[in-house]
Design an enzyme around this catalytic site. Structure first.
Site, PDB file in Angstrom:
ATOM      1  CE  LYS A  11      40.361  31.703  37.681  1.00  0.00           C
ATOM      2  NZ  LYS A  11      40.860  30.812  36.747  1.00  0.00           N
ATOM      3  CE1 TYR A  51      36.238  28.541  34.787  1.00  0.00           C
ATOM      4  CE2 TYR A  51      35.824  27.895  37.072  1.00  0.00           C
ATOM      5  CZ  TYR A  51      36.119  28.893  36.177  1.00  0.00           C
ATOM      6  OH  TYR A  51      37.147  29.927  36.400  1.00  0.00           O
ATOM      7  CG  ASN A 114      44.344  31.139  35.914  1.00  0.00           C
ATOM      8  OD1 ASN A 114      43.484  30.839  36.530  1.00  0.00           O
ATOM      9  ND2 ASN A 114      44.159  30.947  34.614  1.00  0.00           N
ATOM     10  CG  HIS A 117      36.745  34.052  35.506  1.00  0.00           C
ATOM     11  ND1 HIS A 117      36.526  33.283  34.643  1.00  0.00           N
ATOM     12  CD2 HIS A 117      35.365  34.800  35.294  1.00  0.00           C
ATOM     13  CE1 HIS A 117      35.557  33.379  33.718  1.00  0.00           C
ATOM     14  NE2 HIS A 117      34.832  34.455  34.225  1.00  0.00           N
ATOM     15  CD  GLU A 128      31.670  34.043  33.066  1.00  0.00           C
ATOM     16  OE1 GLU A 128      32.149  33.314  32.106  1.00  0.00           O
ATOM     17  OE2 GLU A 128      32.224  35.373  33.325  1.00  0.00           O
TER      18      GLU A 128
END
Ligand code: DAT
Ligand code: MG
Length: 139
Positions: A11, A51, A114, A117, A128
């Site tokens: 990320k 998302y 964070n 993913h 995905e």
């Protein structure tokens, strides 16, 4: 039967903070093989769609803004039991709860930012992966 592939994104906070190489090293050292990989930046439309399951959650707007704020690395990874083993390698969503030795424990800034993913099921890994890669981009 457990599938042998999962999907990941490093990320924006991980790239911004210079952790890309160290995270990829941890992934390879844990026995995952890279089947596809690209450096890219999500558009608002892509982040919203990716998302979508969280659309009703209070953090959705913040999540979309963050995920479009800078480059990411998207990748497809292969290993026996890939989905579960990769979730174990990345650790809990909130780094405060992440186990020692996990990627999020080392590199995540917060529950929102964070670092990485990991798909939560074989079905989502497939969806995905194809959201980010064409068949020709996958080894
Ligand atoms: P995970 O990424 O561990 O699968 P998730 O699917 O529940 O976690 O949520 C997707 C992402 O949304 C997560 O990586 C970070 C963000 N997020 C989740 N819960 C949050 C919260 N309470 N506040 C801010 N961001 C949150
Ligand atoms: Mg999730």
């Amino acid at each position: 039967m457990a599938s042998n592939r999962t999907f990941t994104m490093l990320k924006p906070d991980a790239i911004e903070n210079g952790h890309m190489g160290k995270i990829i090293d941890m992934i390879l050292n844990a026995g995952f093989e890279i089947k596809a990989m690209k450096l890219t930046q999500l558009t608002e439309e892509q982040a919203k769609e990716f998302y979508e399951v969280h659309a009703e959650r209070p953090f959705y707007g913040e999540l979309v803004e963050y995920m479009t704020s800078g480059p990411i690395v998207a990748a497809i990874l292969e290993k026996d039991n890939a989905v579960a083993d990769f979730r174990a390698l990345i650790g809990a969503t909130d780094p405060a709860d992440a186990a020692e030795g996990t990627i999020r424990k080392y590199y995540a800034e917060s529950k929102g930012r964070n670092a990485v993913h990991g798909s939560d099921s074989d079905e989502n890994a497939e969806i995905e992966s194809h959201f980010h890669f064409t068949a020709a981009e996958i080894i």
